[in-house]
Motif scaffolding. Structure first.
Motif, mmCIF file in Angstrom:
data_model
loop_
_atom_site.group_PDB
_atom_site.id
_atom_site.type_symbol
_atom_site.label_atom_id
_atom_site.label_comp_id
_atom_site.label_asym_id
_atom_site.label_seq_id
_atom_site.Cartn_x
_atom_site.Cartn_y
_atom_site.Cartn_z
ATOM 1 N N SER A 1 -2.516 -0.709 -24.027
ATOM 2 C CA SER A 1 -3.440 0.420 -24.127
ATOM 3 C C SER A 1 -3.102 1.450 -23.054
ATOM 4 C CB SER A 1 -4.893 -0.049 -23.934
ATOM 5 O OG SER A 1 -5.223 -0.971 -24.944
ATOM 6 N N GLY A 2 -2.945 2.692 -23.490
ATOM 7 C CA GLY A 2 -2.640 3.773 -22.564
ATOM 8 C C GLY A 2 -1.169 3.968 -22.309
ATOM 9 N N ALA A 3 -0.312 3.008 -22.695
ATOM 10 C CA ALA A 3 1.129 3.143 -22.476
ATOM 11 C C ALA A 3 1.757 3.880 -23.645
ATOM 12 C CB ALA A 3 1.762 1.774 -22.309
ATOM 13 N N ILE A 4 2.747 4.715 -23.353
ATOM 14 C CA ILE A 4 3.425 5.470 -24.409
ATOM 15 C C ILE A 4 4.594 4.631 -24.950
ATOM 16 C CG2 ILE A 4 4.728 7.567 -24.935
ATOM 17 C CD1 ILE A 4 3.263 8.937 -22.626
ATOM 18 N N PRO A 5 4.638 4.353 -26.248
ATOM 19 C CA PRO A 5 5.740 3.550 -26.816
ATOM 20 C C PRO A 5 7.066 4.273 -26.652
ATOM 21 C CG PRO A 5 3.895 3.681 -28.340
ATOM 22 C CD PRO A 5 3.619 4.691 -27.247
ATOM 23 N N LEU A 6 8.138 3.511 -26.557
ATOM 24 C CA LEU A 6 9.471 4.077 -26.475
ATOM 25 C C LEU A 6 9.818 4.815 -27.760
ATOM 26 C CD1 LEU A 6 11.419 1.142 -24.754
ATOM 27 C CD2 LEU A 6 10.419 3.175 -23.692
ATOM 28 N N ALA A 7 10.755 5.755 -27.660
ATOM 29 C CA ALA A 7 11.105 6.576 -28.830
ATOM 30 C C ALA A 7 11.732 5.764 -29.949
ATOM 31 C CB ALA A 7 12.059 7.683 -28.387
ATOM 32 N N GLU B 1 12.062 -15.477 -23.453
ATOM 33 C CA GLU B 1 12.171 -14.099 -22.963
ATOM 34 C C GLU B 1 10.972 -13.266 -23.388
ATOM 35 O OE1 GLU B 1 15.855 -12.567 -24.385
ATOM 36 O OE2 GLU B 1 17.093 -13.899 -23.133
ATOM 37 N N LEU B 2 10.473 -13.524 -24.601
ATOM 38 C CA LEU B 2 9.354 -12.740 -25.099
ATOM 39 C C LEU B 2 8.084 -13.047 -24.300
ATOM 40 C CD1 LEU B 2 8.911 -10.666 -27.347
ATOM 41 C CD2 LEU B 2 8.132 -12.519 -28.819
ATOM 42 N N ARG B 3 7.873 -14.307 -23.981
ATOM 43 C CA ARG B 3 6.684 -14.669 -23.200
ATOM 44 C C ARG B 3 6.767 -14.105 -21.782
ATOM 45 N NH1 ARG B 3 7.582 -20.536 -25.747
ATOM 46 N NH2 ARG B 3 6.464 -20.203 -27.717
ATOM 47 N N TYR B 4 7.977 -14.139 -21.221
ATOM 48 C CA TYR B 4 8.121 -13.563 -19.877
ATOM 49 C C TYR B 4 7.877 -12.057 -19.924
ATOM 50 C CZ TYR B 4 10.183 -12.110 -15.467
ATOM 51 O OH TYR B 4 10.384 -11.549 -14.230
ATOM 52 N N GLY B 5 8.426 -11.371 -20.947
ATOM 53 C CA GLY B 5 8.226 -9.927 -21.052
ATOM 54 C C GLY B 5 6.770 -9.572 -21.264
ATOM 55 N N ALA B 6 6.066 -10.367 -22.087
ATOM 56 C CA ALA B 6 4.649 -10.078 -22.326
ATOM 57 C C ALA B 6 3.831 -10.293 -21.063
ATOM 58 C CB ALA B 6 4.131 -10.959 -23.467
ATOM 59 N N ALA B 7 4.237 -11.229 -20.192
ATOM 60 C CA ALA B 7 3.456 -11.533 -18.993
ATOM 61 C C ALA B 7 3.827 -10.643 -17.814
ATOM 62 C CB ALA B 7 3.645 -13.000 -18.606
ATOM 63 N N ARG B 8 5.130 -10.282 -17.687
ATOM 64 C CA ARG B 8 5.553 -9.592 -16.466
ATOM 65 C C ARG B 8 6.488 -8.418 -16.719
ATOM 66 N NH1 ARG B 8 5.803 -15.072 -15.514
ATOM 67 N NH2 ARG B 8 4.399 -15.841 -13.855
ATOM 68 N N GLY B 9 6.872 -8.161 -17.923
ATOM 69 C CA GLY B 9 7.847 -7.128 -18.187
ATOM 70 C C GLY B 9 7.372 -5.725 -17.858
ATOM 71 N N ASP B 10 8.358 -4.848 -17.523
ATOM 72 C CA ASP B 10 8.080 -3.446 -17.207
ATOM 73 C C ASP B 10 7.847 -2.706 -18.511
ATOM 74 O OD1 ASP B 10 7.949 -0.862 -16.351
ATOM 75 O OD2 ASP B 10 9.843 -0.902 -15.223
ATOM 76 N N LEU B 11 6.658 -2.114 -18.664
ATOM 77 C CA LEU B 11 6.320 -1.448 -19.922
ATOM 78 C C LEU B 11 7.238 -0.269 -20.211
ATOM 79 C CD1 LEU B 11 2.405 -1.413 -19.673
ATOM 80 C CD2 LEU B 11 3.868 -3.003 -20.928
ATOM 81 N N SER B 12 7.781 0.359 -19.190
ATOM 82 C CA SER B 12 8.621 1.533 -19.398
ATOM 83 C C SER B 12 10.099 1.188 -19.550
ATOM 84 C CB SER B 12 8.447 2.511 -18.217
ATOM 85 O OG SER B 12 8.851 1.892 -16.999
ATOM 86 N N SER B 13 10.473 -0.026 -19.150
ATOM 87 C CA SER B 13 11.880 -0.420 -19.233
ATOM 88 C C SER B 13 11.995 -1.894 -19.632
ATOM 89 C CB SER B 13 12.577 -0.177 -17.887
ATOM 90 O OG SER B 13 13.943 -0.529 -17.971
#
Length: 413
Positions: free
Chosen positions: A75-81, A53-65
């Motif tokens: 870079s440039g993405a705002i981390p979740l709260a 799951e971690l490799r899939y998220g790193a390759a294709r996951g939605d940065l905001s969700s």
């Protein structure tokens, strides 16, 4: 070699205990192996799933969700709260930018474990995926707790099962030993009367032979016959006494305070015929006050007589035998010391084996084995010390008891 009743009972107890321990060990080992395999399989399965799951998220996951328990950094993405402190790992992101090779690591922080993967996406962005393992670790703790409870329950069940199996498995052995003792007692009892008759008849014939002036060889043959039958009778008496202790080890109703000093002096007086010619000197050294022990007087008399008879049999002409009695730390000690050939200290314990033959050819017969059985049945101990050419010392130690209003006498019943 035939074991004493005390040794037989101890052997049965050891056999039962051994079976119980082996059963517990086998079942505990089985539960431990099964639990260890289950824990290992679960750990590997969880790790494999999380890394996929971690490799899939790193390759294709939605940065905001991102998926649950996962955080994505770029870079440039705002981390979740709710992002955990200390992330992203800047060193890994810088390394991936330089090498374009993915980096995976495990980070322990805040009482949990994080799996971290940093890689370059197809778009050229460097993304770091972080997974919190706290729920997986909790599952593992629950599994270990369950295995611990199962192991404890299994151990209790194994102990009960082992005790039952031990009793059932050893029951035939205990029954065989009981039958053996009963046979010895019955056979000895049935043989006692005819042997007594033969002994009496042999004595009569020996006296008649002496009165009628028969040839010396006939008189010597009859004398040997009397001696052999007498020894056979004493062996039967020993077997009967041993069997009686085994058949009824408690025999509490027969126990009375016995004055051991008087018993010792009486036994020495009975042996005076064997030393009347002055070939041996026997001295009794006892305190002026009486020393009482609780027990069966006939058995204790036999024990003291065996010690004295053993000393007389192993002491050469002109030797000296001393009998010491004393109170030592709440117990009564009776010690017989002789000036005989002694024995190797390494043989001290083997002297109490039935029909043990010493290194010098001396035979100790059944008496010392019976002596130990009698003393052990009375809650005491017996020990032997000696050195070649320097005599032997045998010590009986029995618990002292208070005297009764009418203690048992020292005379022969």
């Amino acid at each position: 070699m035939k074991a004493t009743a005390h040794e037989e009972r101890a052997a049965v107890r050891r056999a039962r205990l051994r079976i119980s321990v082996i059963t517990c060990a086998v079942m505990t080992l089985l539960i431990t192996v099964v639990g260890g395999v289950a824990h290992t399989v679960m750990t590997h399965a969880q790790n494999d799933q999380v890394w996929r799951e971690l490799r899939y998220g790193a390759a294709r996951g939605d940065l905001s969700s991102p998926p649950v328990c996962t955080w994505l950094y770029a870079s440039g993405a705002i981390p979740l709260a709710n992002s955990p402190a200390g992330f992203p790992v800047r060193a890994d992101m810088d390394q991936v930018r330089r090498t374009h090779e993915p980096v995976e690591r495990t980070v322990r922080r805040d009482n949990t474990v994080y799996l971290v993967r940093t890689q370059v996406r197809a778009s050229g962005d460097v993304v770091q995926a972080v997974f919190d393992m706290r729920f997986q670790l909790a599952d593992r703790r629950y599994l270990r707790s369950a295995l611990g409870v199962a192991g404890l329950v299994g151990l209790i069940v194994a102990a009960v099962t082992g005790a039952v199996l031990g009793r059932r498995a050893v029951a035939p052995l205990a029954e065989a030993l009981t039958r053996q003792r009963r046979f010895v007692a019955d056979a000895s009892h049935e043989l006692r009367t005819p042997i007594t008759q033969v002994y009496t008849r042999a004595q009569v014939l020996s006296r008649q032979a002496a009165a009628e002036d028969l040839p010396a060889r006939h008189r010597e043959g009859l004398a040997r016959l009397v001696g052999s039958v007498g020894r056979l009778g004493r062996v039967l008496d020993d077997l009967l006494l041993s069997a009686s202790f085994s058949a009824d080890p408690e025999r509490r109703s027969e126990r009375r305070p016995v004055e051991l000093v008087a018993v010792a002096r009486s036994v020495v007086a009975e042996e005076s015929d064997r030393t009347r010619d002055g070939s041996l000197t026997i001295v009794v050294n006892g305190p002026p006050h009486p020393l009482y022990v609780e027990g069966i007087e006939s058995a204790l008399r036999r024990a003291v007589g065996e010690l004295l008879g053993n000393a007389i049999g192993h002491t050469p002409v002109g030797g000296r035998i001393e009998v010491f009695l004393a109170r030592v730390r709440g117990a009564v000690e009776l010690t017989v010391v002789d000036t005989g050939p002694g024995f190797d200290p390494a043989e001290a314990e083997r002297l109490f084996e039935r029909f043990h033959r010493g290194a010098g050819g001396g035979r100790y017969g059944l008496g010392l084995a019976l002596l130990r059985e009698v003393v052990t049945d009375h809650g005491g101990t017996v020990a032997a010390t000696g050195h070649p050419g320097r005599g032997a010392r045998f010590t009986i130690r029995l618990p002292e008891c208070a005297s009764a209003a009418t203690p048992v006498s020292a005379g022969r019943p």
